[in-house]
Design a protein around this motif. Structure first.
Motif, PDB file in Angstrom:
ATOM      1  N   UNK A  11      -5.103  -0.127  -6.587  1.00  0.00           N
ATOM      2  CA  UNK A  11      -4.624  -1.099  -7.561  1.00  0.00           C
ATOM      3  C   UNK A  11      -4.932  -2.495  -7.024  1.00  0.00           C
ATOM      4  N   UNK A  12      -5.754  -3.283  -7.727  1.00  0.00           N
ATOM      5  CA  UNK A  12      -6.134  -4.617  -7.205  1.00  0.00           C
ATOM      6  C   UNK A  12      -4.939  -5.514  -6.903  1.00  0.00           C
ATOM      7  N   UNK A  13      -3.823  -5.285  -7.582  1.00  0.00           N
ATOM      8  CA  UNK A  13      -2.642  -6.115  -7.348  1.00  0.00           C
ATOM      9  C   UNK A  13      -2.083  -5.931  -5.937  1.00  0.00           C
ATOM     10  N   UNK A  14      -2.453  -4.830  -5.282  1.00  0.00           N
ATOM     11  CA  UNK A  14      -1.903  -4.543  -3.955  1.00  0.00           C
ATOM     12  C   UNK A  14      -3.004  -4.365  -2.913  1.00  0.00           C
ATOM     13  N   UNK A  15      -4.115  -5.059  -3.131  1.00  0.00           N
ATOM     14  CA  UNK A  15      -5.229  -4.995  -2.202  1.00  0.00           C
ATOM     15  C   UNK A  15      -5.155  -6.002  -1.069  1.00  0.00           C
ATOM     16  N   UNK A  44      -1.002   9.040  -2.288  1.00  0.00           N
ATOM     17  CA  UNK A  44      -1.160   7.713  -2.886  1.00  0.00           C
ATOM     18  C   UNK A  44      -2.366   7.009  -2.294  1.00  0.00           C
ATOM     19  N   UNK A  45      -2.829   6.000  -3.023  1.00  0.00           N
ATOM     20  CA  UNK A  45      -3.882   5.113  -2.533  1.00  0.00           C
ATOM     21  C   UNK A  45      -3.273   4.116  -1.558  1.00  0.00           C
ATOM     22  N   UNK A  46      -4.090   3.628  -0.621  1.00  0.00           N
ATOM     23  CA  UNK A  46      -3.593   2.633   0.325  1.00  0.00           C
ATOM     24  C   UNK A  46      -3.238   1.335  -0.392  1.00  0.00           C
ATOM     25  N   UNK A  47      -4.114   0.868  -1.268  1.00  0.00           N
ATOM     26  CA  UNK A  47      -3.857  -0.356  -2.040  1.00  0.00           C
ATOM     27  C   UNK A  47      -3.047   0.014  -3.283  1.00  0.00           C
ATOM     28  N   UNK A  48      -1.787   0.337  -3.073  1.00  0.00           N
ATOM     29  CA  UNK A  48      -0.919   0.765  -4.167  1.00  0.00           C
ATOM     30  C   UNK A  48       0.512   0.861  -3.662  1.00  0.00           C
ATOM     31  N   UNK A  49       1.467   0.752  -4.578  1.00  0.00           N
ATOM     32  CA  UNK A  49       2.868   1.017  -4.254  1.00  0.00           C
ATOM     33  C   UNK A  49       3.356   2.316  -4.878  1.00  0.00           C
ATOM     34  N   UNK A  60       6.380  -1.455  -0.339  1.00  0.00           N
ATOM     35  CA  UNK A  60       5.104  -2.012   0.107  1.00  0.00           C
ATOM     36  C   UNK A  60       4.104  -0.883   0.329  1.00  0.00           C
ATOM     37  N   UNK A  61       2.878  -1.256   0.694  1.00  0.00           N
ATOM     38  CA  UNK A  61       1.841  -0.266   0.941  1.00  0.00           C
ATOM     39  C   UNK A  61       2.174   0.560   2.189  1.00  0.00           C
ATOM     40  N   UNK A  62       1.582   1.759   2.244  1.00  0.00           N
ATOM     41  CA  UNK A  62       1.748   2.605   3.423  1.00  0.00           C
ATOM     42  C   UNK A  62       0.470   3.391   3.669  1.00  0.00           C
TER      43      UNK A  62
END
Length: 441
Positions: A241-245, A295-300, A335-337
């Motif tokens: 998700x670009x919002x969490x990159x 989950x993706x890394x760039x994601x919550x 947050x990301x994990x």
């Protein structure tokens, strides 16, 4: 809680709405096992070490320990293994055993199983090991090594699974991922889950499934050891998700648009409690069905899917994008994990990148921050937990192992090898949870 009630709650998690309140903080500190200022390797002689430094085969600033696992199979000794991916040149060994010999920056890392199988990888010889992000030691005392086959962006060999018997340190299995299951040069396989479905003394351990995460061409590759084949699965929930990159750790920021990376398996769902649904396809093996959390890394967002869906090879060989709604978001975290693991009681342990913390969620409750506990938090020692493992020790107790790697300093070029940058920490889960079976808030 009765088994049927527990199952119903697990399945309900796939449709429950997201809640946004934050949960409770706890201050238990993990116990230090290993610390490095820089990854330091064992060479046959001091002269060879100097030659490796002079030639650029060993560049300390380029070496980033990323994952670890523990071998308890030998009653006389335990062994700790680490991976050092070849993001760039200058990494002499990508998989090693932590030795008792102390080097100038920390314990020396000895190449495993030997130096020859990892040295000077080239496309002319793909019988070695090129680059390893993560490993897993299973219930059958086998180490599963996921070799990306790449150095940096350059593909040297096809990615592969290499399996070693921990009792003899000999290779017992190898499987190369077919090229048509990859996206040209883009695919990068960085994580694996190993699901042994016949681990009993009477079992052969051949009925083993492996789930692999393709982080840069987001997908999952599933390998069936008994059938000797694999297949590719894609779904929108695996994408970043670009919002969490953007990641911020200890006031340093970097951008990383990585897709699916973290995965964990639930305890097995008892066969007499299975709720059948046409949404999940056919060829169900109820006694071995589990939920996979990923989950993706760039994601919550956390997601879940039944393994019975993933193991239906016929569906995925016909269409890698089949059953899109079998993969369901179950909620969000603060947050990301980068890594997570689930214990035998269904507690999911995961790092929180922005909080420099390890959190825990009881999978019988809705997945939202109000049901998550921060069970350990430290702004110095828990910067970017990249490796999280649940390991059962010789006495049968489960342990939480965490490797942290200060990825923000590695990526921004601010790594100071006069400071401690890499840590391996551990604690027994009963102690961590106050001798309770659940981390419920």
């Amino acid at each position: 809680m009765a088994p049927r009630s527990r199952l119903v709650l697990q399945l309900l998690l796939l449709i429950l709405p997201v809640q946004l309140a934050w949960g409770q903080y706890f201050g238990q500190q993990l116990k230090s096992v290993i610390r490095w200022q820089a990854a330091d390797f064992a060479f046959p002689t001091p002269q060879e070490r100097q030659q490796a430094l002079a030639s650029g085969r060993y560049i300390p600033d380029n070496c980033l320990p990323l994952d670890m696992d523990v071998d308890y199979s030998n009653p006389a000794r335990s062994r700790l293994f680490v991976t050092i991916p070849r993001f760039v040149d200058g990494i002499p060994y990508t998989l090693g055993r932590v030795s008792k010999t102390q080097g100038p920056s920390g314990p020396l890392i000895e190449p495993y199983p030997n130096a020859a199988i990892q040295a000077y990888p080239s496309s002319n010889n793909c019988d070695g090991i090129v680059s390893v992000f993560r490993i897993k030691i299973d219930e059958c005392n086998r180490m599963w090594i996921l070799d990306t086959g790449k150095i940096g962006e350059k593909r040297i060999c096809l990615p592969q699974l290499v399996v070693y018997d921990m009792k003899t340190d000999t290779m017992v299995h190898r499987y190369r991922i077919p090229a048509d299951q990859l996206v040209c040069e883009l695919s990068l396989l960085v994580n694996l889950l190993v699901d042994v479905q016949d681990p009993s003394p009477l079992g052969s351990c051949k009925n083993t499934k492996v789930y692999m995460a393709d982080v840069t061409a987001p997908a999952m590759i599933v390998y069936d050891m008994a059938k000797g084949k694999s297949w590719r699965i894609t779904n929108k929930q695996m994408h970043p998700n670009p919002d969490y990159g953007t990641f911020t750790i200890a006031n340093e920021s970097f951008d990383l648009m990585d897709g699916i990376v973290a995965m964990a398996l639930s305890p097995r769902i008892p066969s007499d409690n299975v709720v059948f649904s046409s949404n999940y396809g056919t060829n169900w093996r109820p006694s071995n069905d589990r939920l996979m959390y990923f989950h993706a890394l760039a994601s919550l967002t956390e997601n879940a899917v039944r393994t019975s869906v993933l193991l239906n090879d016929t569906i995925w060989e016909e269409n890698t994008e089949a059953l899109p709604r079998a993969f369901r978001p179950i909620g969000t975290r603060p947050s990301q994990t980068a890594a997570q693991a689930m214990d035998s009681n269904g507690n999911l342990f995961f790092g929180l990148v922005a909080q420099n913390a390890i959190a825990c969620w009881d999978s019988t409750t809705p997945y939202n921050p109000s049901n998550m506990r921060i069970i350990s938090q430290n702004s110095e020692t828990l910067q970017f937990p990249s490796g999280v493992k649940i390991v059962r020790n010789r006495k049968g107790a489960e342990e939480l192992w965490v490797l942290t790697c200060r990825l923000q300093k590695f990526l921004t070029g601010t790594l100071n090898t006069n400071e401690t940058n890499f840590r391996i920490q551990a604690i027994q889960i009963p102690e961590l949870l106050g001798y309770k079976s659940s981390c419920r808030v």
